[in-house]
Design a protein around this motif. Structure first.
Motif, PDB file in Angstrom:
ATOM      1  N   SER A 147      43.227  40.436  -0.734  1.00 32.89           N
ATOM      2  CA  SER A 147      42.358  40.600  -1.889  1.00 32.89           C
ATOM      3  C   SER A 147      41.289  39.525  -1.905  1.00 32.89           C
ATOM      4  CB  SER A 147      43.163  40.534  -3.198  1.00 32.89           C
ATOM      5  OG  SER A 147      43.687  39.238  -3.397  1.00 32.89           O
ATOM      6  N   LEU A 148      40.167  39.834  -2.558  1.00 32.54           N
ATOM      7  CA  LEU A 148      39.107  38.877  -2.857  1.00 32.54           C
ATOM      8  C   LEU A 148      38.710  39.103  -4.300  1.00 32.54           C
ATOM      9  CD1 LEU A 148      37.021  36.703  -2.048  1.00 32.54           C
ATOM     10  CD2 LEU A 148      35.490  38.570  -1.379  1.00 32.54           C
ATOM     11  N   SER A 149      39.073  38.165  -5.182  1.00 31.35           N
ATOM     12  CA  SER A 149      38.840  38.338  -6.614  1.00 31.35           C
ATOM     13  C   SER A 149      37.407  37.973  -6.985  1.00 31.35           C
ATOM     14  CB  SER A 149      39.815  37.477  -7.417  1.00 31.35           C
ATOM     15  OG  SER A 149      41.146  37.827  -7.129  1.00 31.35           O
ATOM     16  N   PRO A 150      36.909  38.468  -8.120  1.00 31.16           N
ATOM     17  CA  PRO A 150      35.585  38.046  -8.602  1.00 31.16           C
ATOM     18  C   PRO A 150      35.554  36.538  -8.818  1.00 31.16           C
ATOM     19  CG  PRO A 150      36.364  39.966  -9.806  1.00 31.16           C
ATOM     20  CD  PRO A 150      37.532  39.481  -8.998  1.00 31.16           C
ATOM     21  N   ASN A 151      34.402  35.948  -8.541  1.00 33.91           N
ATOM     22  CA  ASN A 151      34.293  34.501  -8.687  1.00 33.91           C
ATOM     23  C   ASN A 151      34.154  34.090 -10.144  1.00 33.91           C
ATOM     24  OD1 ASN A 151      31.594  35.748  -8.393  1.00 33.91           O
ATOM     25  ND2 ASN A 151      30.873  33.682  -8.857  1.00 33.91           N
ATOM     26  N   TYR A 152      34.427  32.836 -10.416  1.00 30.70           N
ATOM     27  CA  TYR A 152      34.248  32.280 -11.752  1.00 30.70           C
ATOM     28  C   TYR A 152      33.807  30.827 -11.629  1.00 30.70           C
ATOM     29  CZ  TYR A 152      38.870  30.282 -10.794  1.00 30.70           C
ATOM     30  OH  TYR A 152      39.936  29.618 -10.232  1.00 30.70           O
ATOM     31  N   PRO A 153      32.844  30.355 -12.418  1.00 34.00           N
ATOM     32  CA  PRO A 153      32.043  31.170 -13.341  1.00 34.00           C
ATOM     33  C   PRO A 153      31.016  32.011 -12.593  1.00 34.00           C
ATOM     34  CG  PRO A 153      31.243  28.908 -13.305  1.00 34.00           C
ATOM     35  CD  PRO A 153      32.484  28.920 -12.460  1.00 34.00           C
ATOM     36  N   ASN A 154      30.535  33.030 -13.248  1.00 32.33           N
ATOM     37  CA  ASN A 154      29.518  33.913 -12.677  1.00 32.33           C
ATOM     38  C   ASN A 154      28.668  34.455 -13.820  1.00 32.33           C
ATOM     39  OD1 ASN A 154      28.058  35.401 -10.858  1.00 32.33           O
ATOM     40  ND2 ASN A 154      29.601  36.995 -10.602  1.00 32.33           N
ATOM     41  N   PRO A 155      27.390  34.052 -13.868  1.00 29.72           N
ATOM     42  CA  PRO A 155      26.617  33.196 -12.956  1.00 29.72           C
ATOM     43  C   PRO A 155      27.098  31.744 -13.011  1.00 29.72           C
ATOM     44  CG  PRO A 155      25.203  34.330 -14.540  1.00 29.72           C
ATOM     45  CD  PRO A 155      26.578  34.522 -14.993  1.00 29.72           C
ATOM     46  N   PHE A 156      26.603  30.938 -12.033  1.00 34.27           N
ATOM     47  CA  PHE A 156      26.951  29.526 -12.044  1.00 34.27           C
ATOM     48  C   PHE A 156      25.714  28.702 -11.734  1.00 34.27           C
ATOM     49  CE2 PHE A 156      27.022  30.130  -7.538  1.00 34.27           C
ATOM     50  CZ  PHE A 156      26.904  28.875  -6.951  1.00 34.27           C
ATOM     51  N   LEU A 157      25.787  27.430 -12.124  1.00 32.54           N
ATOM     52  CA  LEU A 157      24.671  26.506 -11.939  1.00 32.54           C
ATOM     53  C   LEU A 157      24.759  25.863 -10.571  1.00 32.54           C
ATOM     54  CD1 LEU A 157      22.261  24.975 -13.299  1.00 32.54           C
ATOM     55  CD2 LEU A 157      23.939  23.238 -13.974  1.00 32.54           C
ATOM     56  N   SER A 158      23.684  25.877  -9.814  1.00 30.66           N
ATOM     57  CA  SER A 158      23.670  25.315  -8.468  1.00 30.66           C
ATOM     58  C   SER A 158      24.019  23.842  -8.481  1.00 30.66           C
ATOM     59  CB  SER A 158      22.290  25.501  -7.828  1.00 30.66           C
ATOM     60  OG  SER A 158      22.179  24.727  -6.653  1.00 30.66           O
ATOM     61  N   GLY A 159      24.924  23.454  -7.555  1.00 32.46           N
ATOM     62  CA  GLY A 159      25.272  22.048  -7.398  1.00 32.46           C
ATOM     63  C   GLY A 159      24.121  21.215  -6.883  1.00 32.46           C
ATOM     64  N   ALA A 160      23.097  21.857  -6.322  1.00 32.88           N
ATOM     65  CA  ALA A 160      21.948  21.115  -5.806  1.00 32.88           C
ATOM     66  C   ALA A 160      21.204  20.391  -6.917  1.00 32.88           C
ATOM     67  CB  ALA A 160      21.006  22.071  -5.083  1.00 32.88           C
ATOM     68  N   ARG A 161      21.438  20.808  -8.174  1.00 27.92           N
ATOM     69  CA  ARG A 161      20.789  20.123  -9.292  1.00 27.92           C
ATOM     70  C   ARG A 161      21.555  18.871  -9.697  1.00 27.92           C
ATOM     71  NH1 ARG A 161      19.247  23.971 -14.147  1.00 27.92           N
ATOM     72  NH2 ARG A 161      18.560  21.921 -14.842  1.00 27.92           N
ATOM     73  N   SER A 162      22.779  18.718  -9.139  1.00 26.13           N
ATOM     74  CA  SER A 162      23.561  17.533  -9.432  1.00 26.13           C
ATOM     75  C   SER A 162      23.358  16.503  -8.329  1.00 26.13           C
ATOM     76  CB  SER A 162      25.041  17.920  -9.558  1.00 26.13           C
ATOM     77  OG  SER A 162      25.196  18.912 -10.571  1.00 26.13           O
ATOM     78  N   SER A 163      24.085  15.377  -8.432  1.00 30.17           N
ATOM     79  CA  SER A 163      23.961  14.352  -7.408  1.00 30.17           C
ATOM     80  C   SER A 163      24.644  14.794  -6.129  1.00 30.17           C
ATOM     81  CB  SER A 163      24.593  13.047  -7.907  1.00 30.17           C
ATOM     82  OG  SER A 163      26.001  13.169  -7.915  1.00 30.17           O
ATOM     83  N   ALA A 164      24.446  14.004  -5.066  1.00 32.58           N
ATOM     84  CA  ALA A 164      25.014  14.365  -3.768  1.00 32.58           C
ATOM     85  C   ALA A 164      26.532  14.391  -3.799  1.00 32.58           C
ATOM     86  CB  ALA A 164      24.530  13.388  -2.689  1.00 32.58           C
ATOM     87  N   LEU A 165      27.124  13.651  -4.743  1.00 34.07           N
ATOM     88  CA  LEU A 165      28.575  13.587  -4.780  1.00 34.07           C
ATOM     89  C   LEU A 165      29.191  14.400  -5.911  1.00 34.07           C
ATOM     90  CD1 LEU A 165      29.444   9.891  -3.919  1.00 34.07           C
ATOM     91  CD2 LEU A 165      29.806  11.913  -2.530  1.00 34.07           C
ATOM     92  N   VAL A 166      28.407  14.876  -6.836  1.00 34.84           N
ATOM     93  CA  VAL A 166      28.930  15.632  -7.957  1.00 34.84           C
ATOM     94  C   VAL A 166      28.225  16.979  -8.004  1.00 34.84           C
ATOM     95  CG1 VAL A 166      29.348  15.682 -10.428  1.00 34.84           C
ATOM     96  CG2 VAL A 166      29.328  13.498  -9.221  1.00 34.84           C
TER      97      VAL A 166
END
Length: 602
Positions: free
Chosen positions: A502-521
């Protein structure tokens, strides 16, 4: 020094300082080990030297390779509490009269190869991926014919390929650089890691936290230790005197471990007399702590040593293997419990791990995947022992790393976890203690914490990655630049049920890109999935854009039946933030294909 019948006794100390032993009460957290070697089928005798743990067939269970004066033995873990002698079946039955072996993936193909050092020509066995090995020693140019005692593997020049260092007894040591084509070049002179002495122990560790692998050599006799500081290009400078670690008479095994959880790796050296604990001050120097019981100075005839968290309380404990042939009634092996205040308490009777045999090597791995680290001990005058850990009520996390830009085994990677405000550190290595090797799976005790707040990984390539909110009591697999796979159902549970794919729906969806956070967070979205059937299957999960182009591969590895999850932080394969929009996540196995939509916002 008089010559004895064994290479281990030949190498054992010129002057013996005998000390009085004393035992303290067993530590408060009840820990008990039981020797199950006989029923598990791993109680070989035959004047054993070192032991190496490694999962050579990728079934999720650590296997055992034992070096002996007679034929070496490869034990295949059956996953049911027993092991099968697979030496002949695997094609590694040639090696004998050897002291140490080390598992490493020298060609980055996902299968552990095996290097064996001995008094005579050394062996390099290439893993063919089908449970069998091929002897490529001569073709690879690493069949060094000397008095090999100990070896260790690391990527000394950070080129993504593993190199080999060999310490010989009273002969020149050798450093082999990996040429990336199943050949190696002797670069000892160029590297300046030149040494001729009674070398007994080797340990690679980034002791100065500058991102490369440094090298500690211990010496028997009076030649003093060497600490080779790496300049990042694989050229070394001996800084032992400046670092205050030159002194160590009759030194045997060496091991680095961060026993006080300050992010600085401390050093323990076993000697034929009171052992030595050096505290890393973070200034390039170590402080030799007094020879007192609270600093794990047992005063025995020390050889093997293993840093490991025996009760999962979040602090490294220490096991010391002693040889008894130098005195009567001899010195038992010792288990020291870390008191979390900079001191250790000696366990009465070693919590079941004490013996009065001639013990040399010791290493740890979770042989039954129950979340508690077990110990294997090699003996010269008695059958070897596998001490099964009864476990505790504390929680744990195991981390398996897969390098992509870095070497596949991620040797040299530095890990830090934070759980309930408490930090713990580990570093992936191949070879240490005395002629032995621990499992590559990194093991963290969490105490009563049921969640890991952060897991930070500094890969040998220099890449920094952080993962957050990981539940306890599971094995997670982190692949460099691809993400982390967390097991929702443990392997032991999965083997007793039949799951659908199985492959379940992702969560959260939509989600905020990690690229807007720091390199480690990084923000991320999670996909839960399951591998069905009852056999290991190759699973690929990848992110695609609307044009069908691959954005990032999240997983490409064999997985056992069970439930898992994987995260995507919105970055592409190069680490750049993907554009806002709709993407597809596709899961593929030999018998199953599924696709889900995911929306990325900025």
């Amino acid at each position: 020094m008089s010559t004895k019948n064994s290479i281990f006794r030949l190498m054992g100390g010129m002057v013996l300082a005998l000390c009085t032993l004393s035992e303290s009460p067993l530590f408060a957290q009840s820990i008990q080990f039981t020797d199950i070697a006989a029923q598990a089928g791993v109680n070989s005798s035959g004047k054993s030297g070192g032991v190496a743990f490694g999962d050579y067939n990728n079934d999720g269970y650590p296997d055992i390779y034992v070096c002996r004066q007679s034929k070496n033995v490869l034990y295949k873990n059956q996953g049911n509490g027993t092991f099968l002698d697979a030496t002949v079946e695997a094609g590694v039955d040639q090696a004998e009269n050897s002291s140490m072996a080390v598992w490493s993936d020298f060609d980055n193909d996902g299968h552990l190869d095996l290097y064996v050092v001995r008094f005579g020509a050394n062996y390099l066995f290439r893993n063919l991926g089908d449970g069998k090995f091929s002897d490529v020693s001569q073709a690879a140019g690493v069949d060094h014919d000397g008095r090999g005692v100990v070896t260790a593997v690391a990527d000394v020049d950070n080129d993504g390929w593993l190199d080999i260092y060999i310490a010989n007894f009273n002969q020149p040591n050798v450093l082999y650089r990996n040429n990336r084509d199943w050949t190696f070049t002797d670069v000892t002179q160029e590297s300046k890691a030149v040494d001729i002495g009674y070398a007994m122990g080797i340990a690679f560790c980034d002791y100065d936290n500058d991102g490369d692998q440094d090298l500690l050599l211990s010496h028997d006799g009076d030649r003093g230790n060497k600490l080779y500081q790496n300049d990042g290009r694989g050229v070394f400078t001996d800084v032992a005197s400046a670092a205050n670690v030159r002194y160590a008479p009759l030194a045997m095994g060496v091991g680095f471990g961060d026993y006080d959880n300050d992010g600085l790796f401390d050093l323990y050296i076993t000697v034929l007399g009171p052992n030595l604990l050096y505290k890393n001050e973070g200034t390039g120097r170590f402080t030799l702590l007094p020879s007192l019981p609270q600093y794990a100075n047992d005063g025995g005839m020390g050889w093997g040593l293993t840093w490991f968290d025996c009760d999962n309380d979040g602090a490294l404990d220490l096991y010391v293997a002693n040889a008894t042939n130098y005195s009567s009634p001899g010195f038992p092996n010792v288990l020291y419990h870390n008191q979390k205040d900079g001191s250790f308490l000696r366990a009465l009777n070693g919590a079941g791990t004490a013996n009065r045999f001639d013990s040399y090597g010791s290493a740890c791995a979770d042989v039954n995947n129950d979340g508690s680290l077990d110990l294997y001990v090699t003996n010269y005058d008695a059958p070897n022992q596998l001490f099964l850990n009864a476990g505790s009520s504390n929680h744990w996390l195991k981390v398996r790393l897969i390098g992509t830009v870095s070497n596949r085994d991620a040797i040299g990677a530095r890990l830090r976890i934070v759980a309930g405000g408490r930090r713990s550190f580990s570093e992936v290595n191949a070879g240490g203690g005395y002629v032995s090797q621990n499992s590559f799976v990194q093991h963290f005790g969490l105490g009563q914490n049921t969640m890991v707040d952060t897991l930070d990984i500094r890969w040998p390539s220099g890449l920094l990655e952080r993962y957050t909110n990981i539940r306890a009591d599971q094995l997670v697999t982190a692949t460099e630049k691809q993400g982390i796979v967390t097991g929702v159902t443990s392997r032991s549970q999965a083997e007793n049920i039949f799951l659908d794919f199985s492959l379940s729906p992702n969560y959260p969806n939509p989600f905020l890109s990690g690229a807007r956070s720091s390199a480690l967070v990084a923000a991320h979205t999670t996909f839960e999935f399951s591998i069905g059937g009852r056999t290991v299957q190759q699973a690929v999960i990848a992110v695609y854009d609307l044009m069908g182009r691959t954005v990032k591969t999240l997983i490409d590895q064999p997985l056992s039946p069970g439930k898992y999850s994987v995260q995507w932080d919105g970055r592409d394969h190069a680490g750049n933030g993907a554009g806002a929009g709709v993407y597809f996540v596709k899961m593929t196995t030999p018998t199953f294909v599924a696709t889900r939509k995911v929306a990325l916002v900025k």
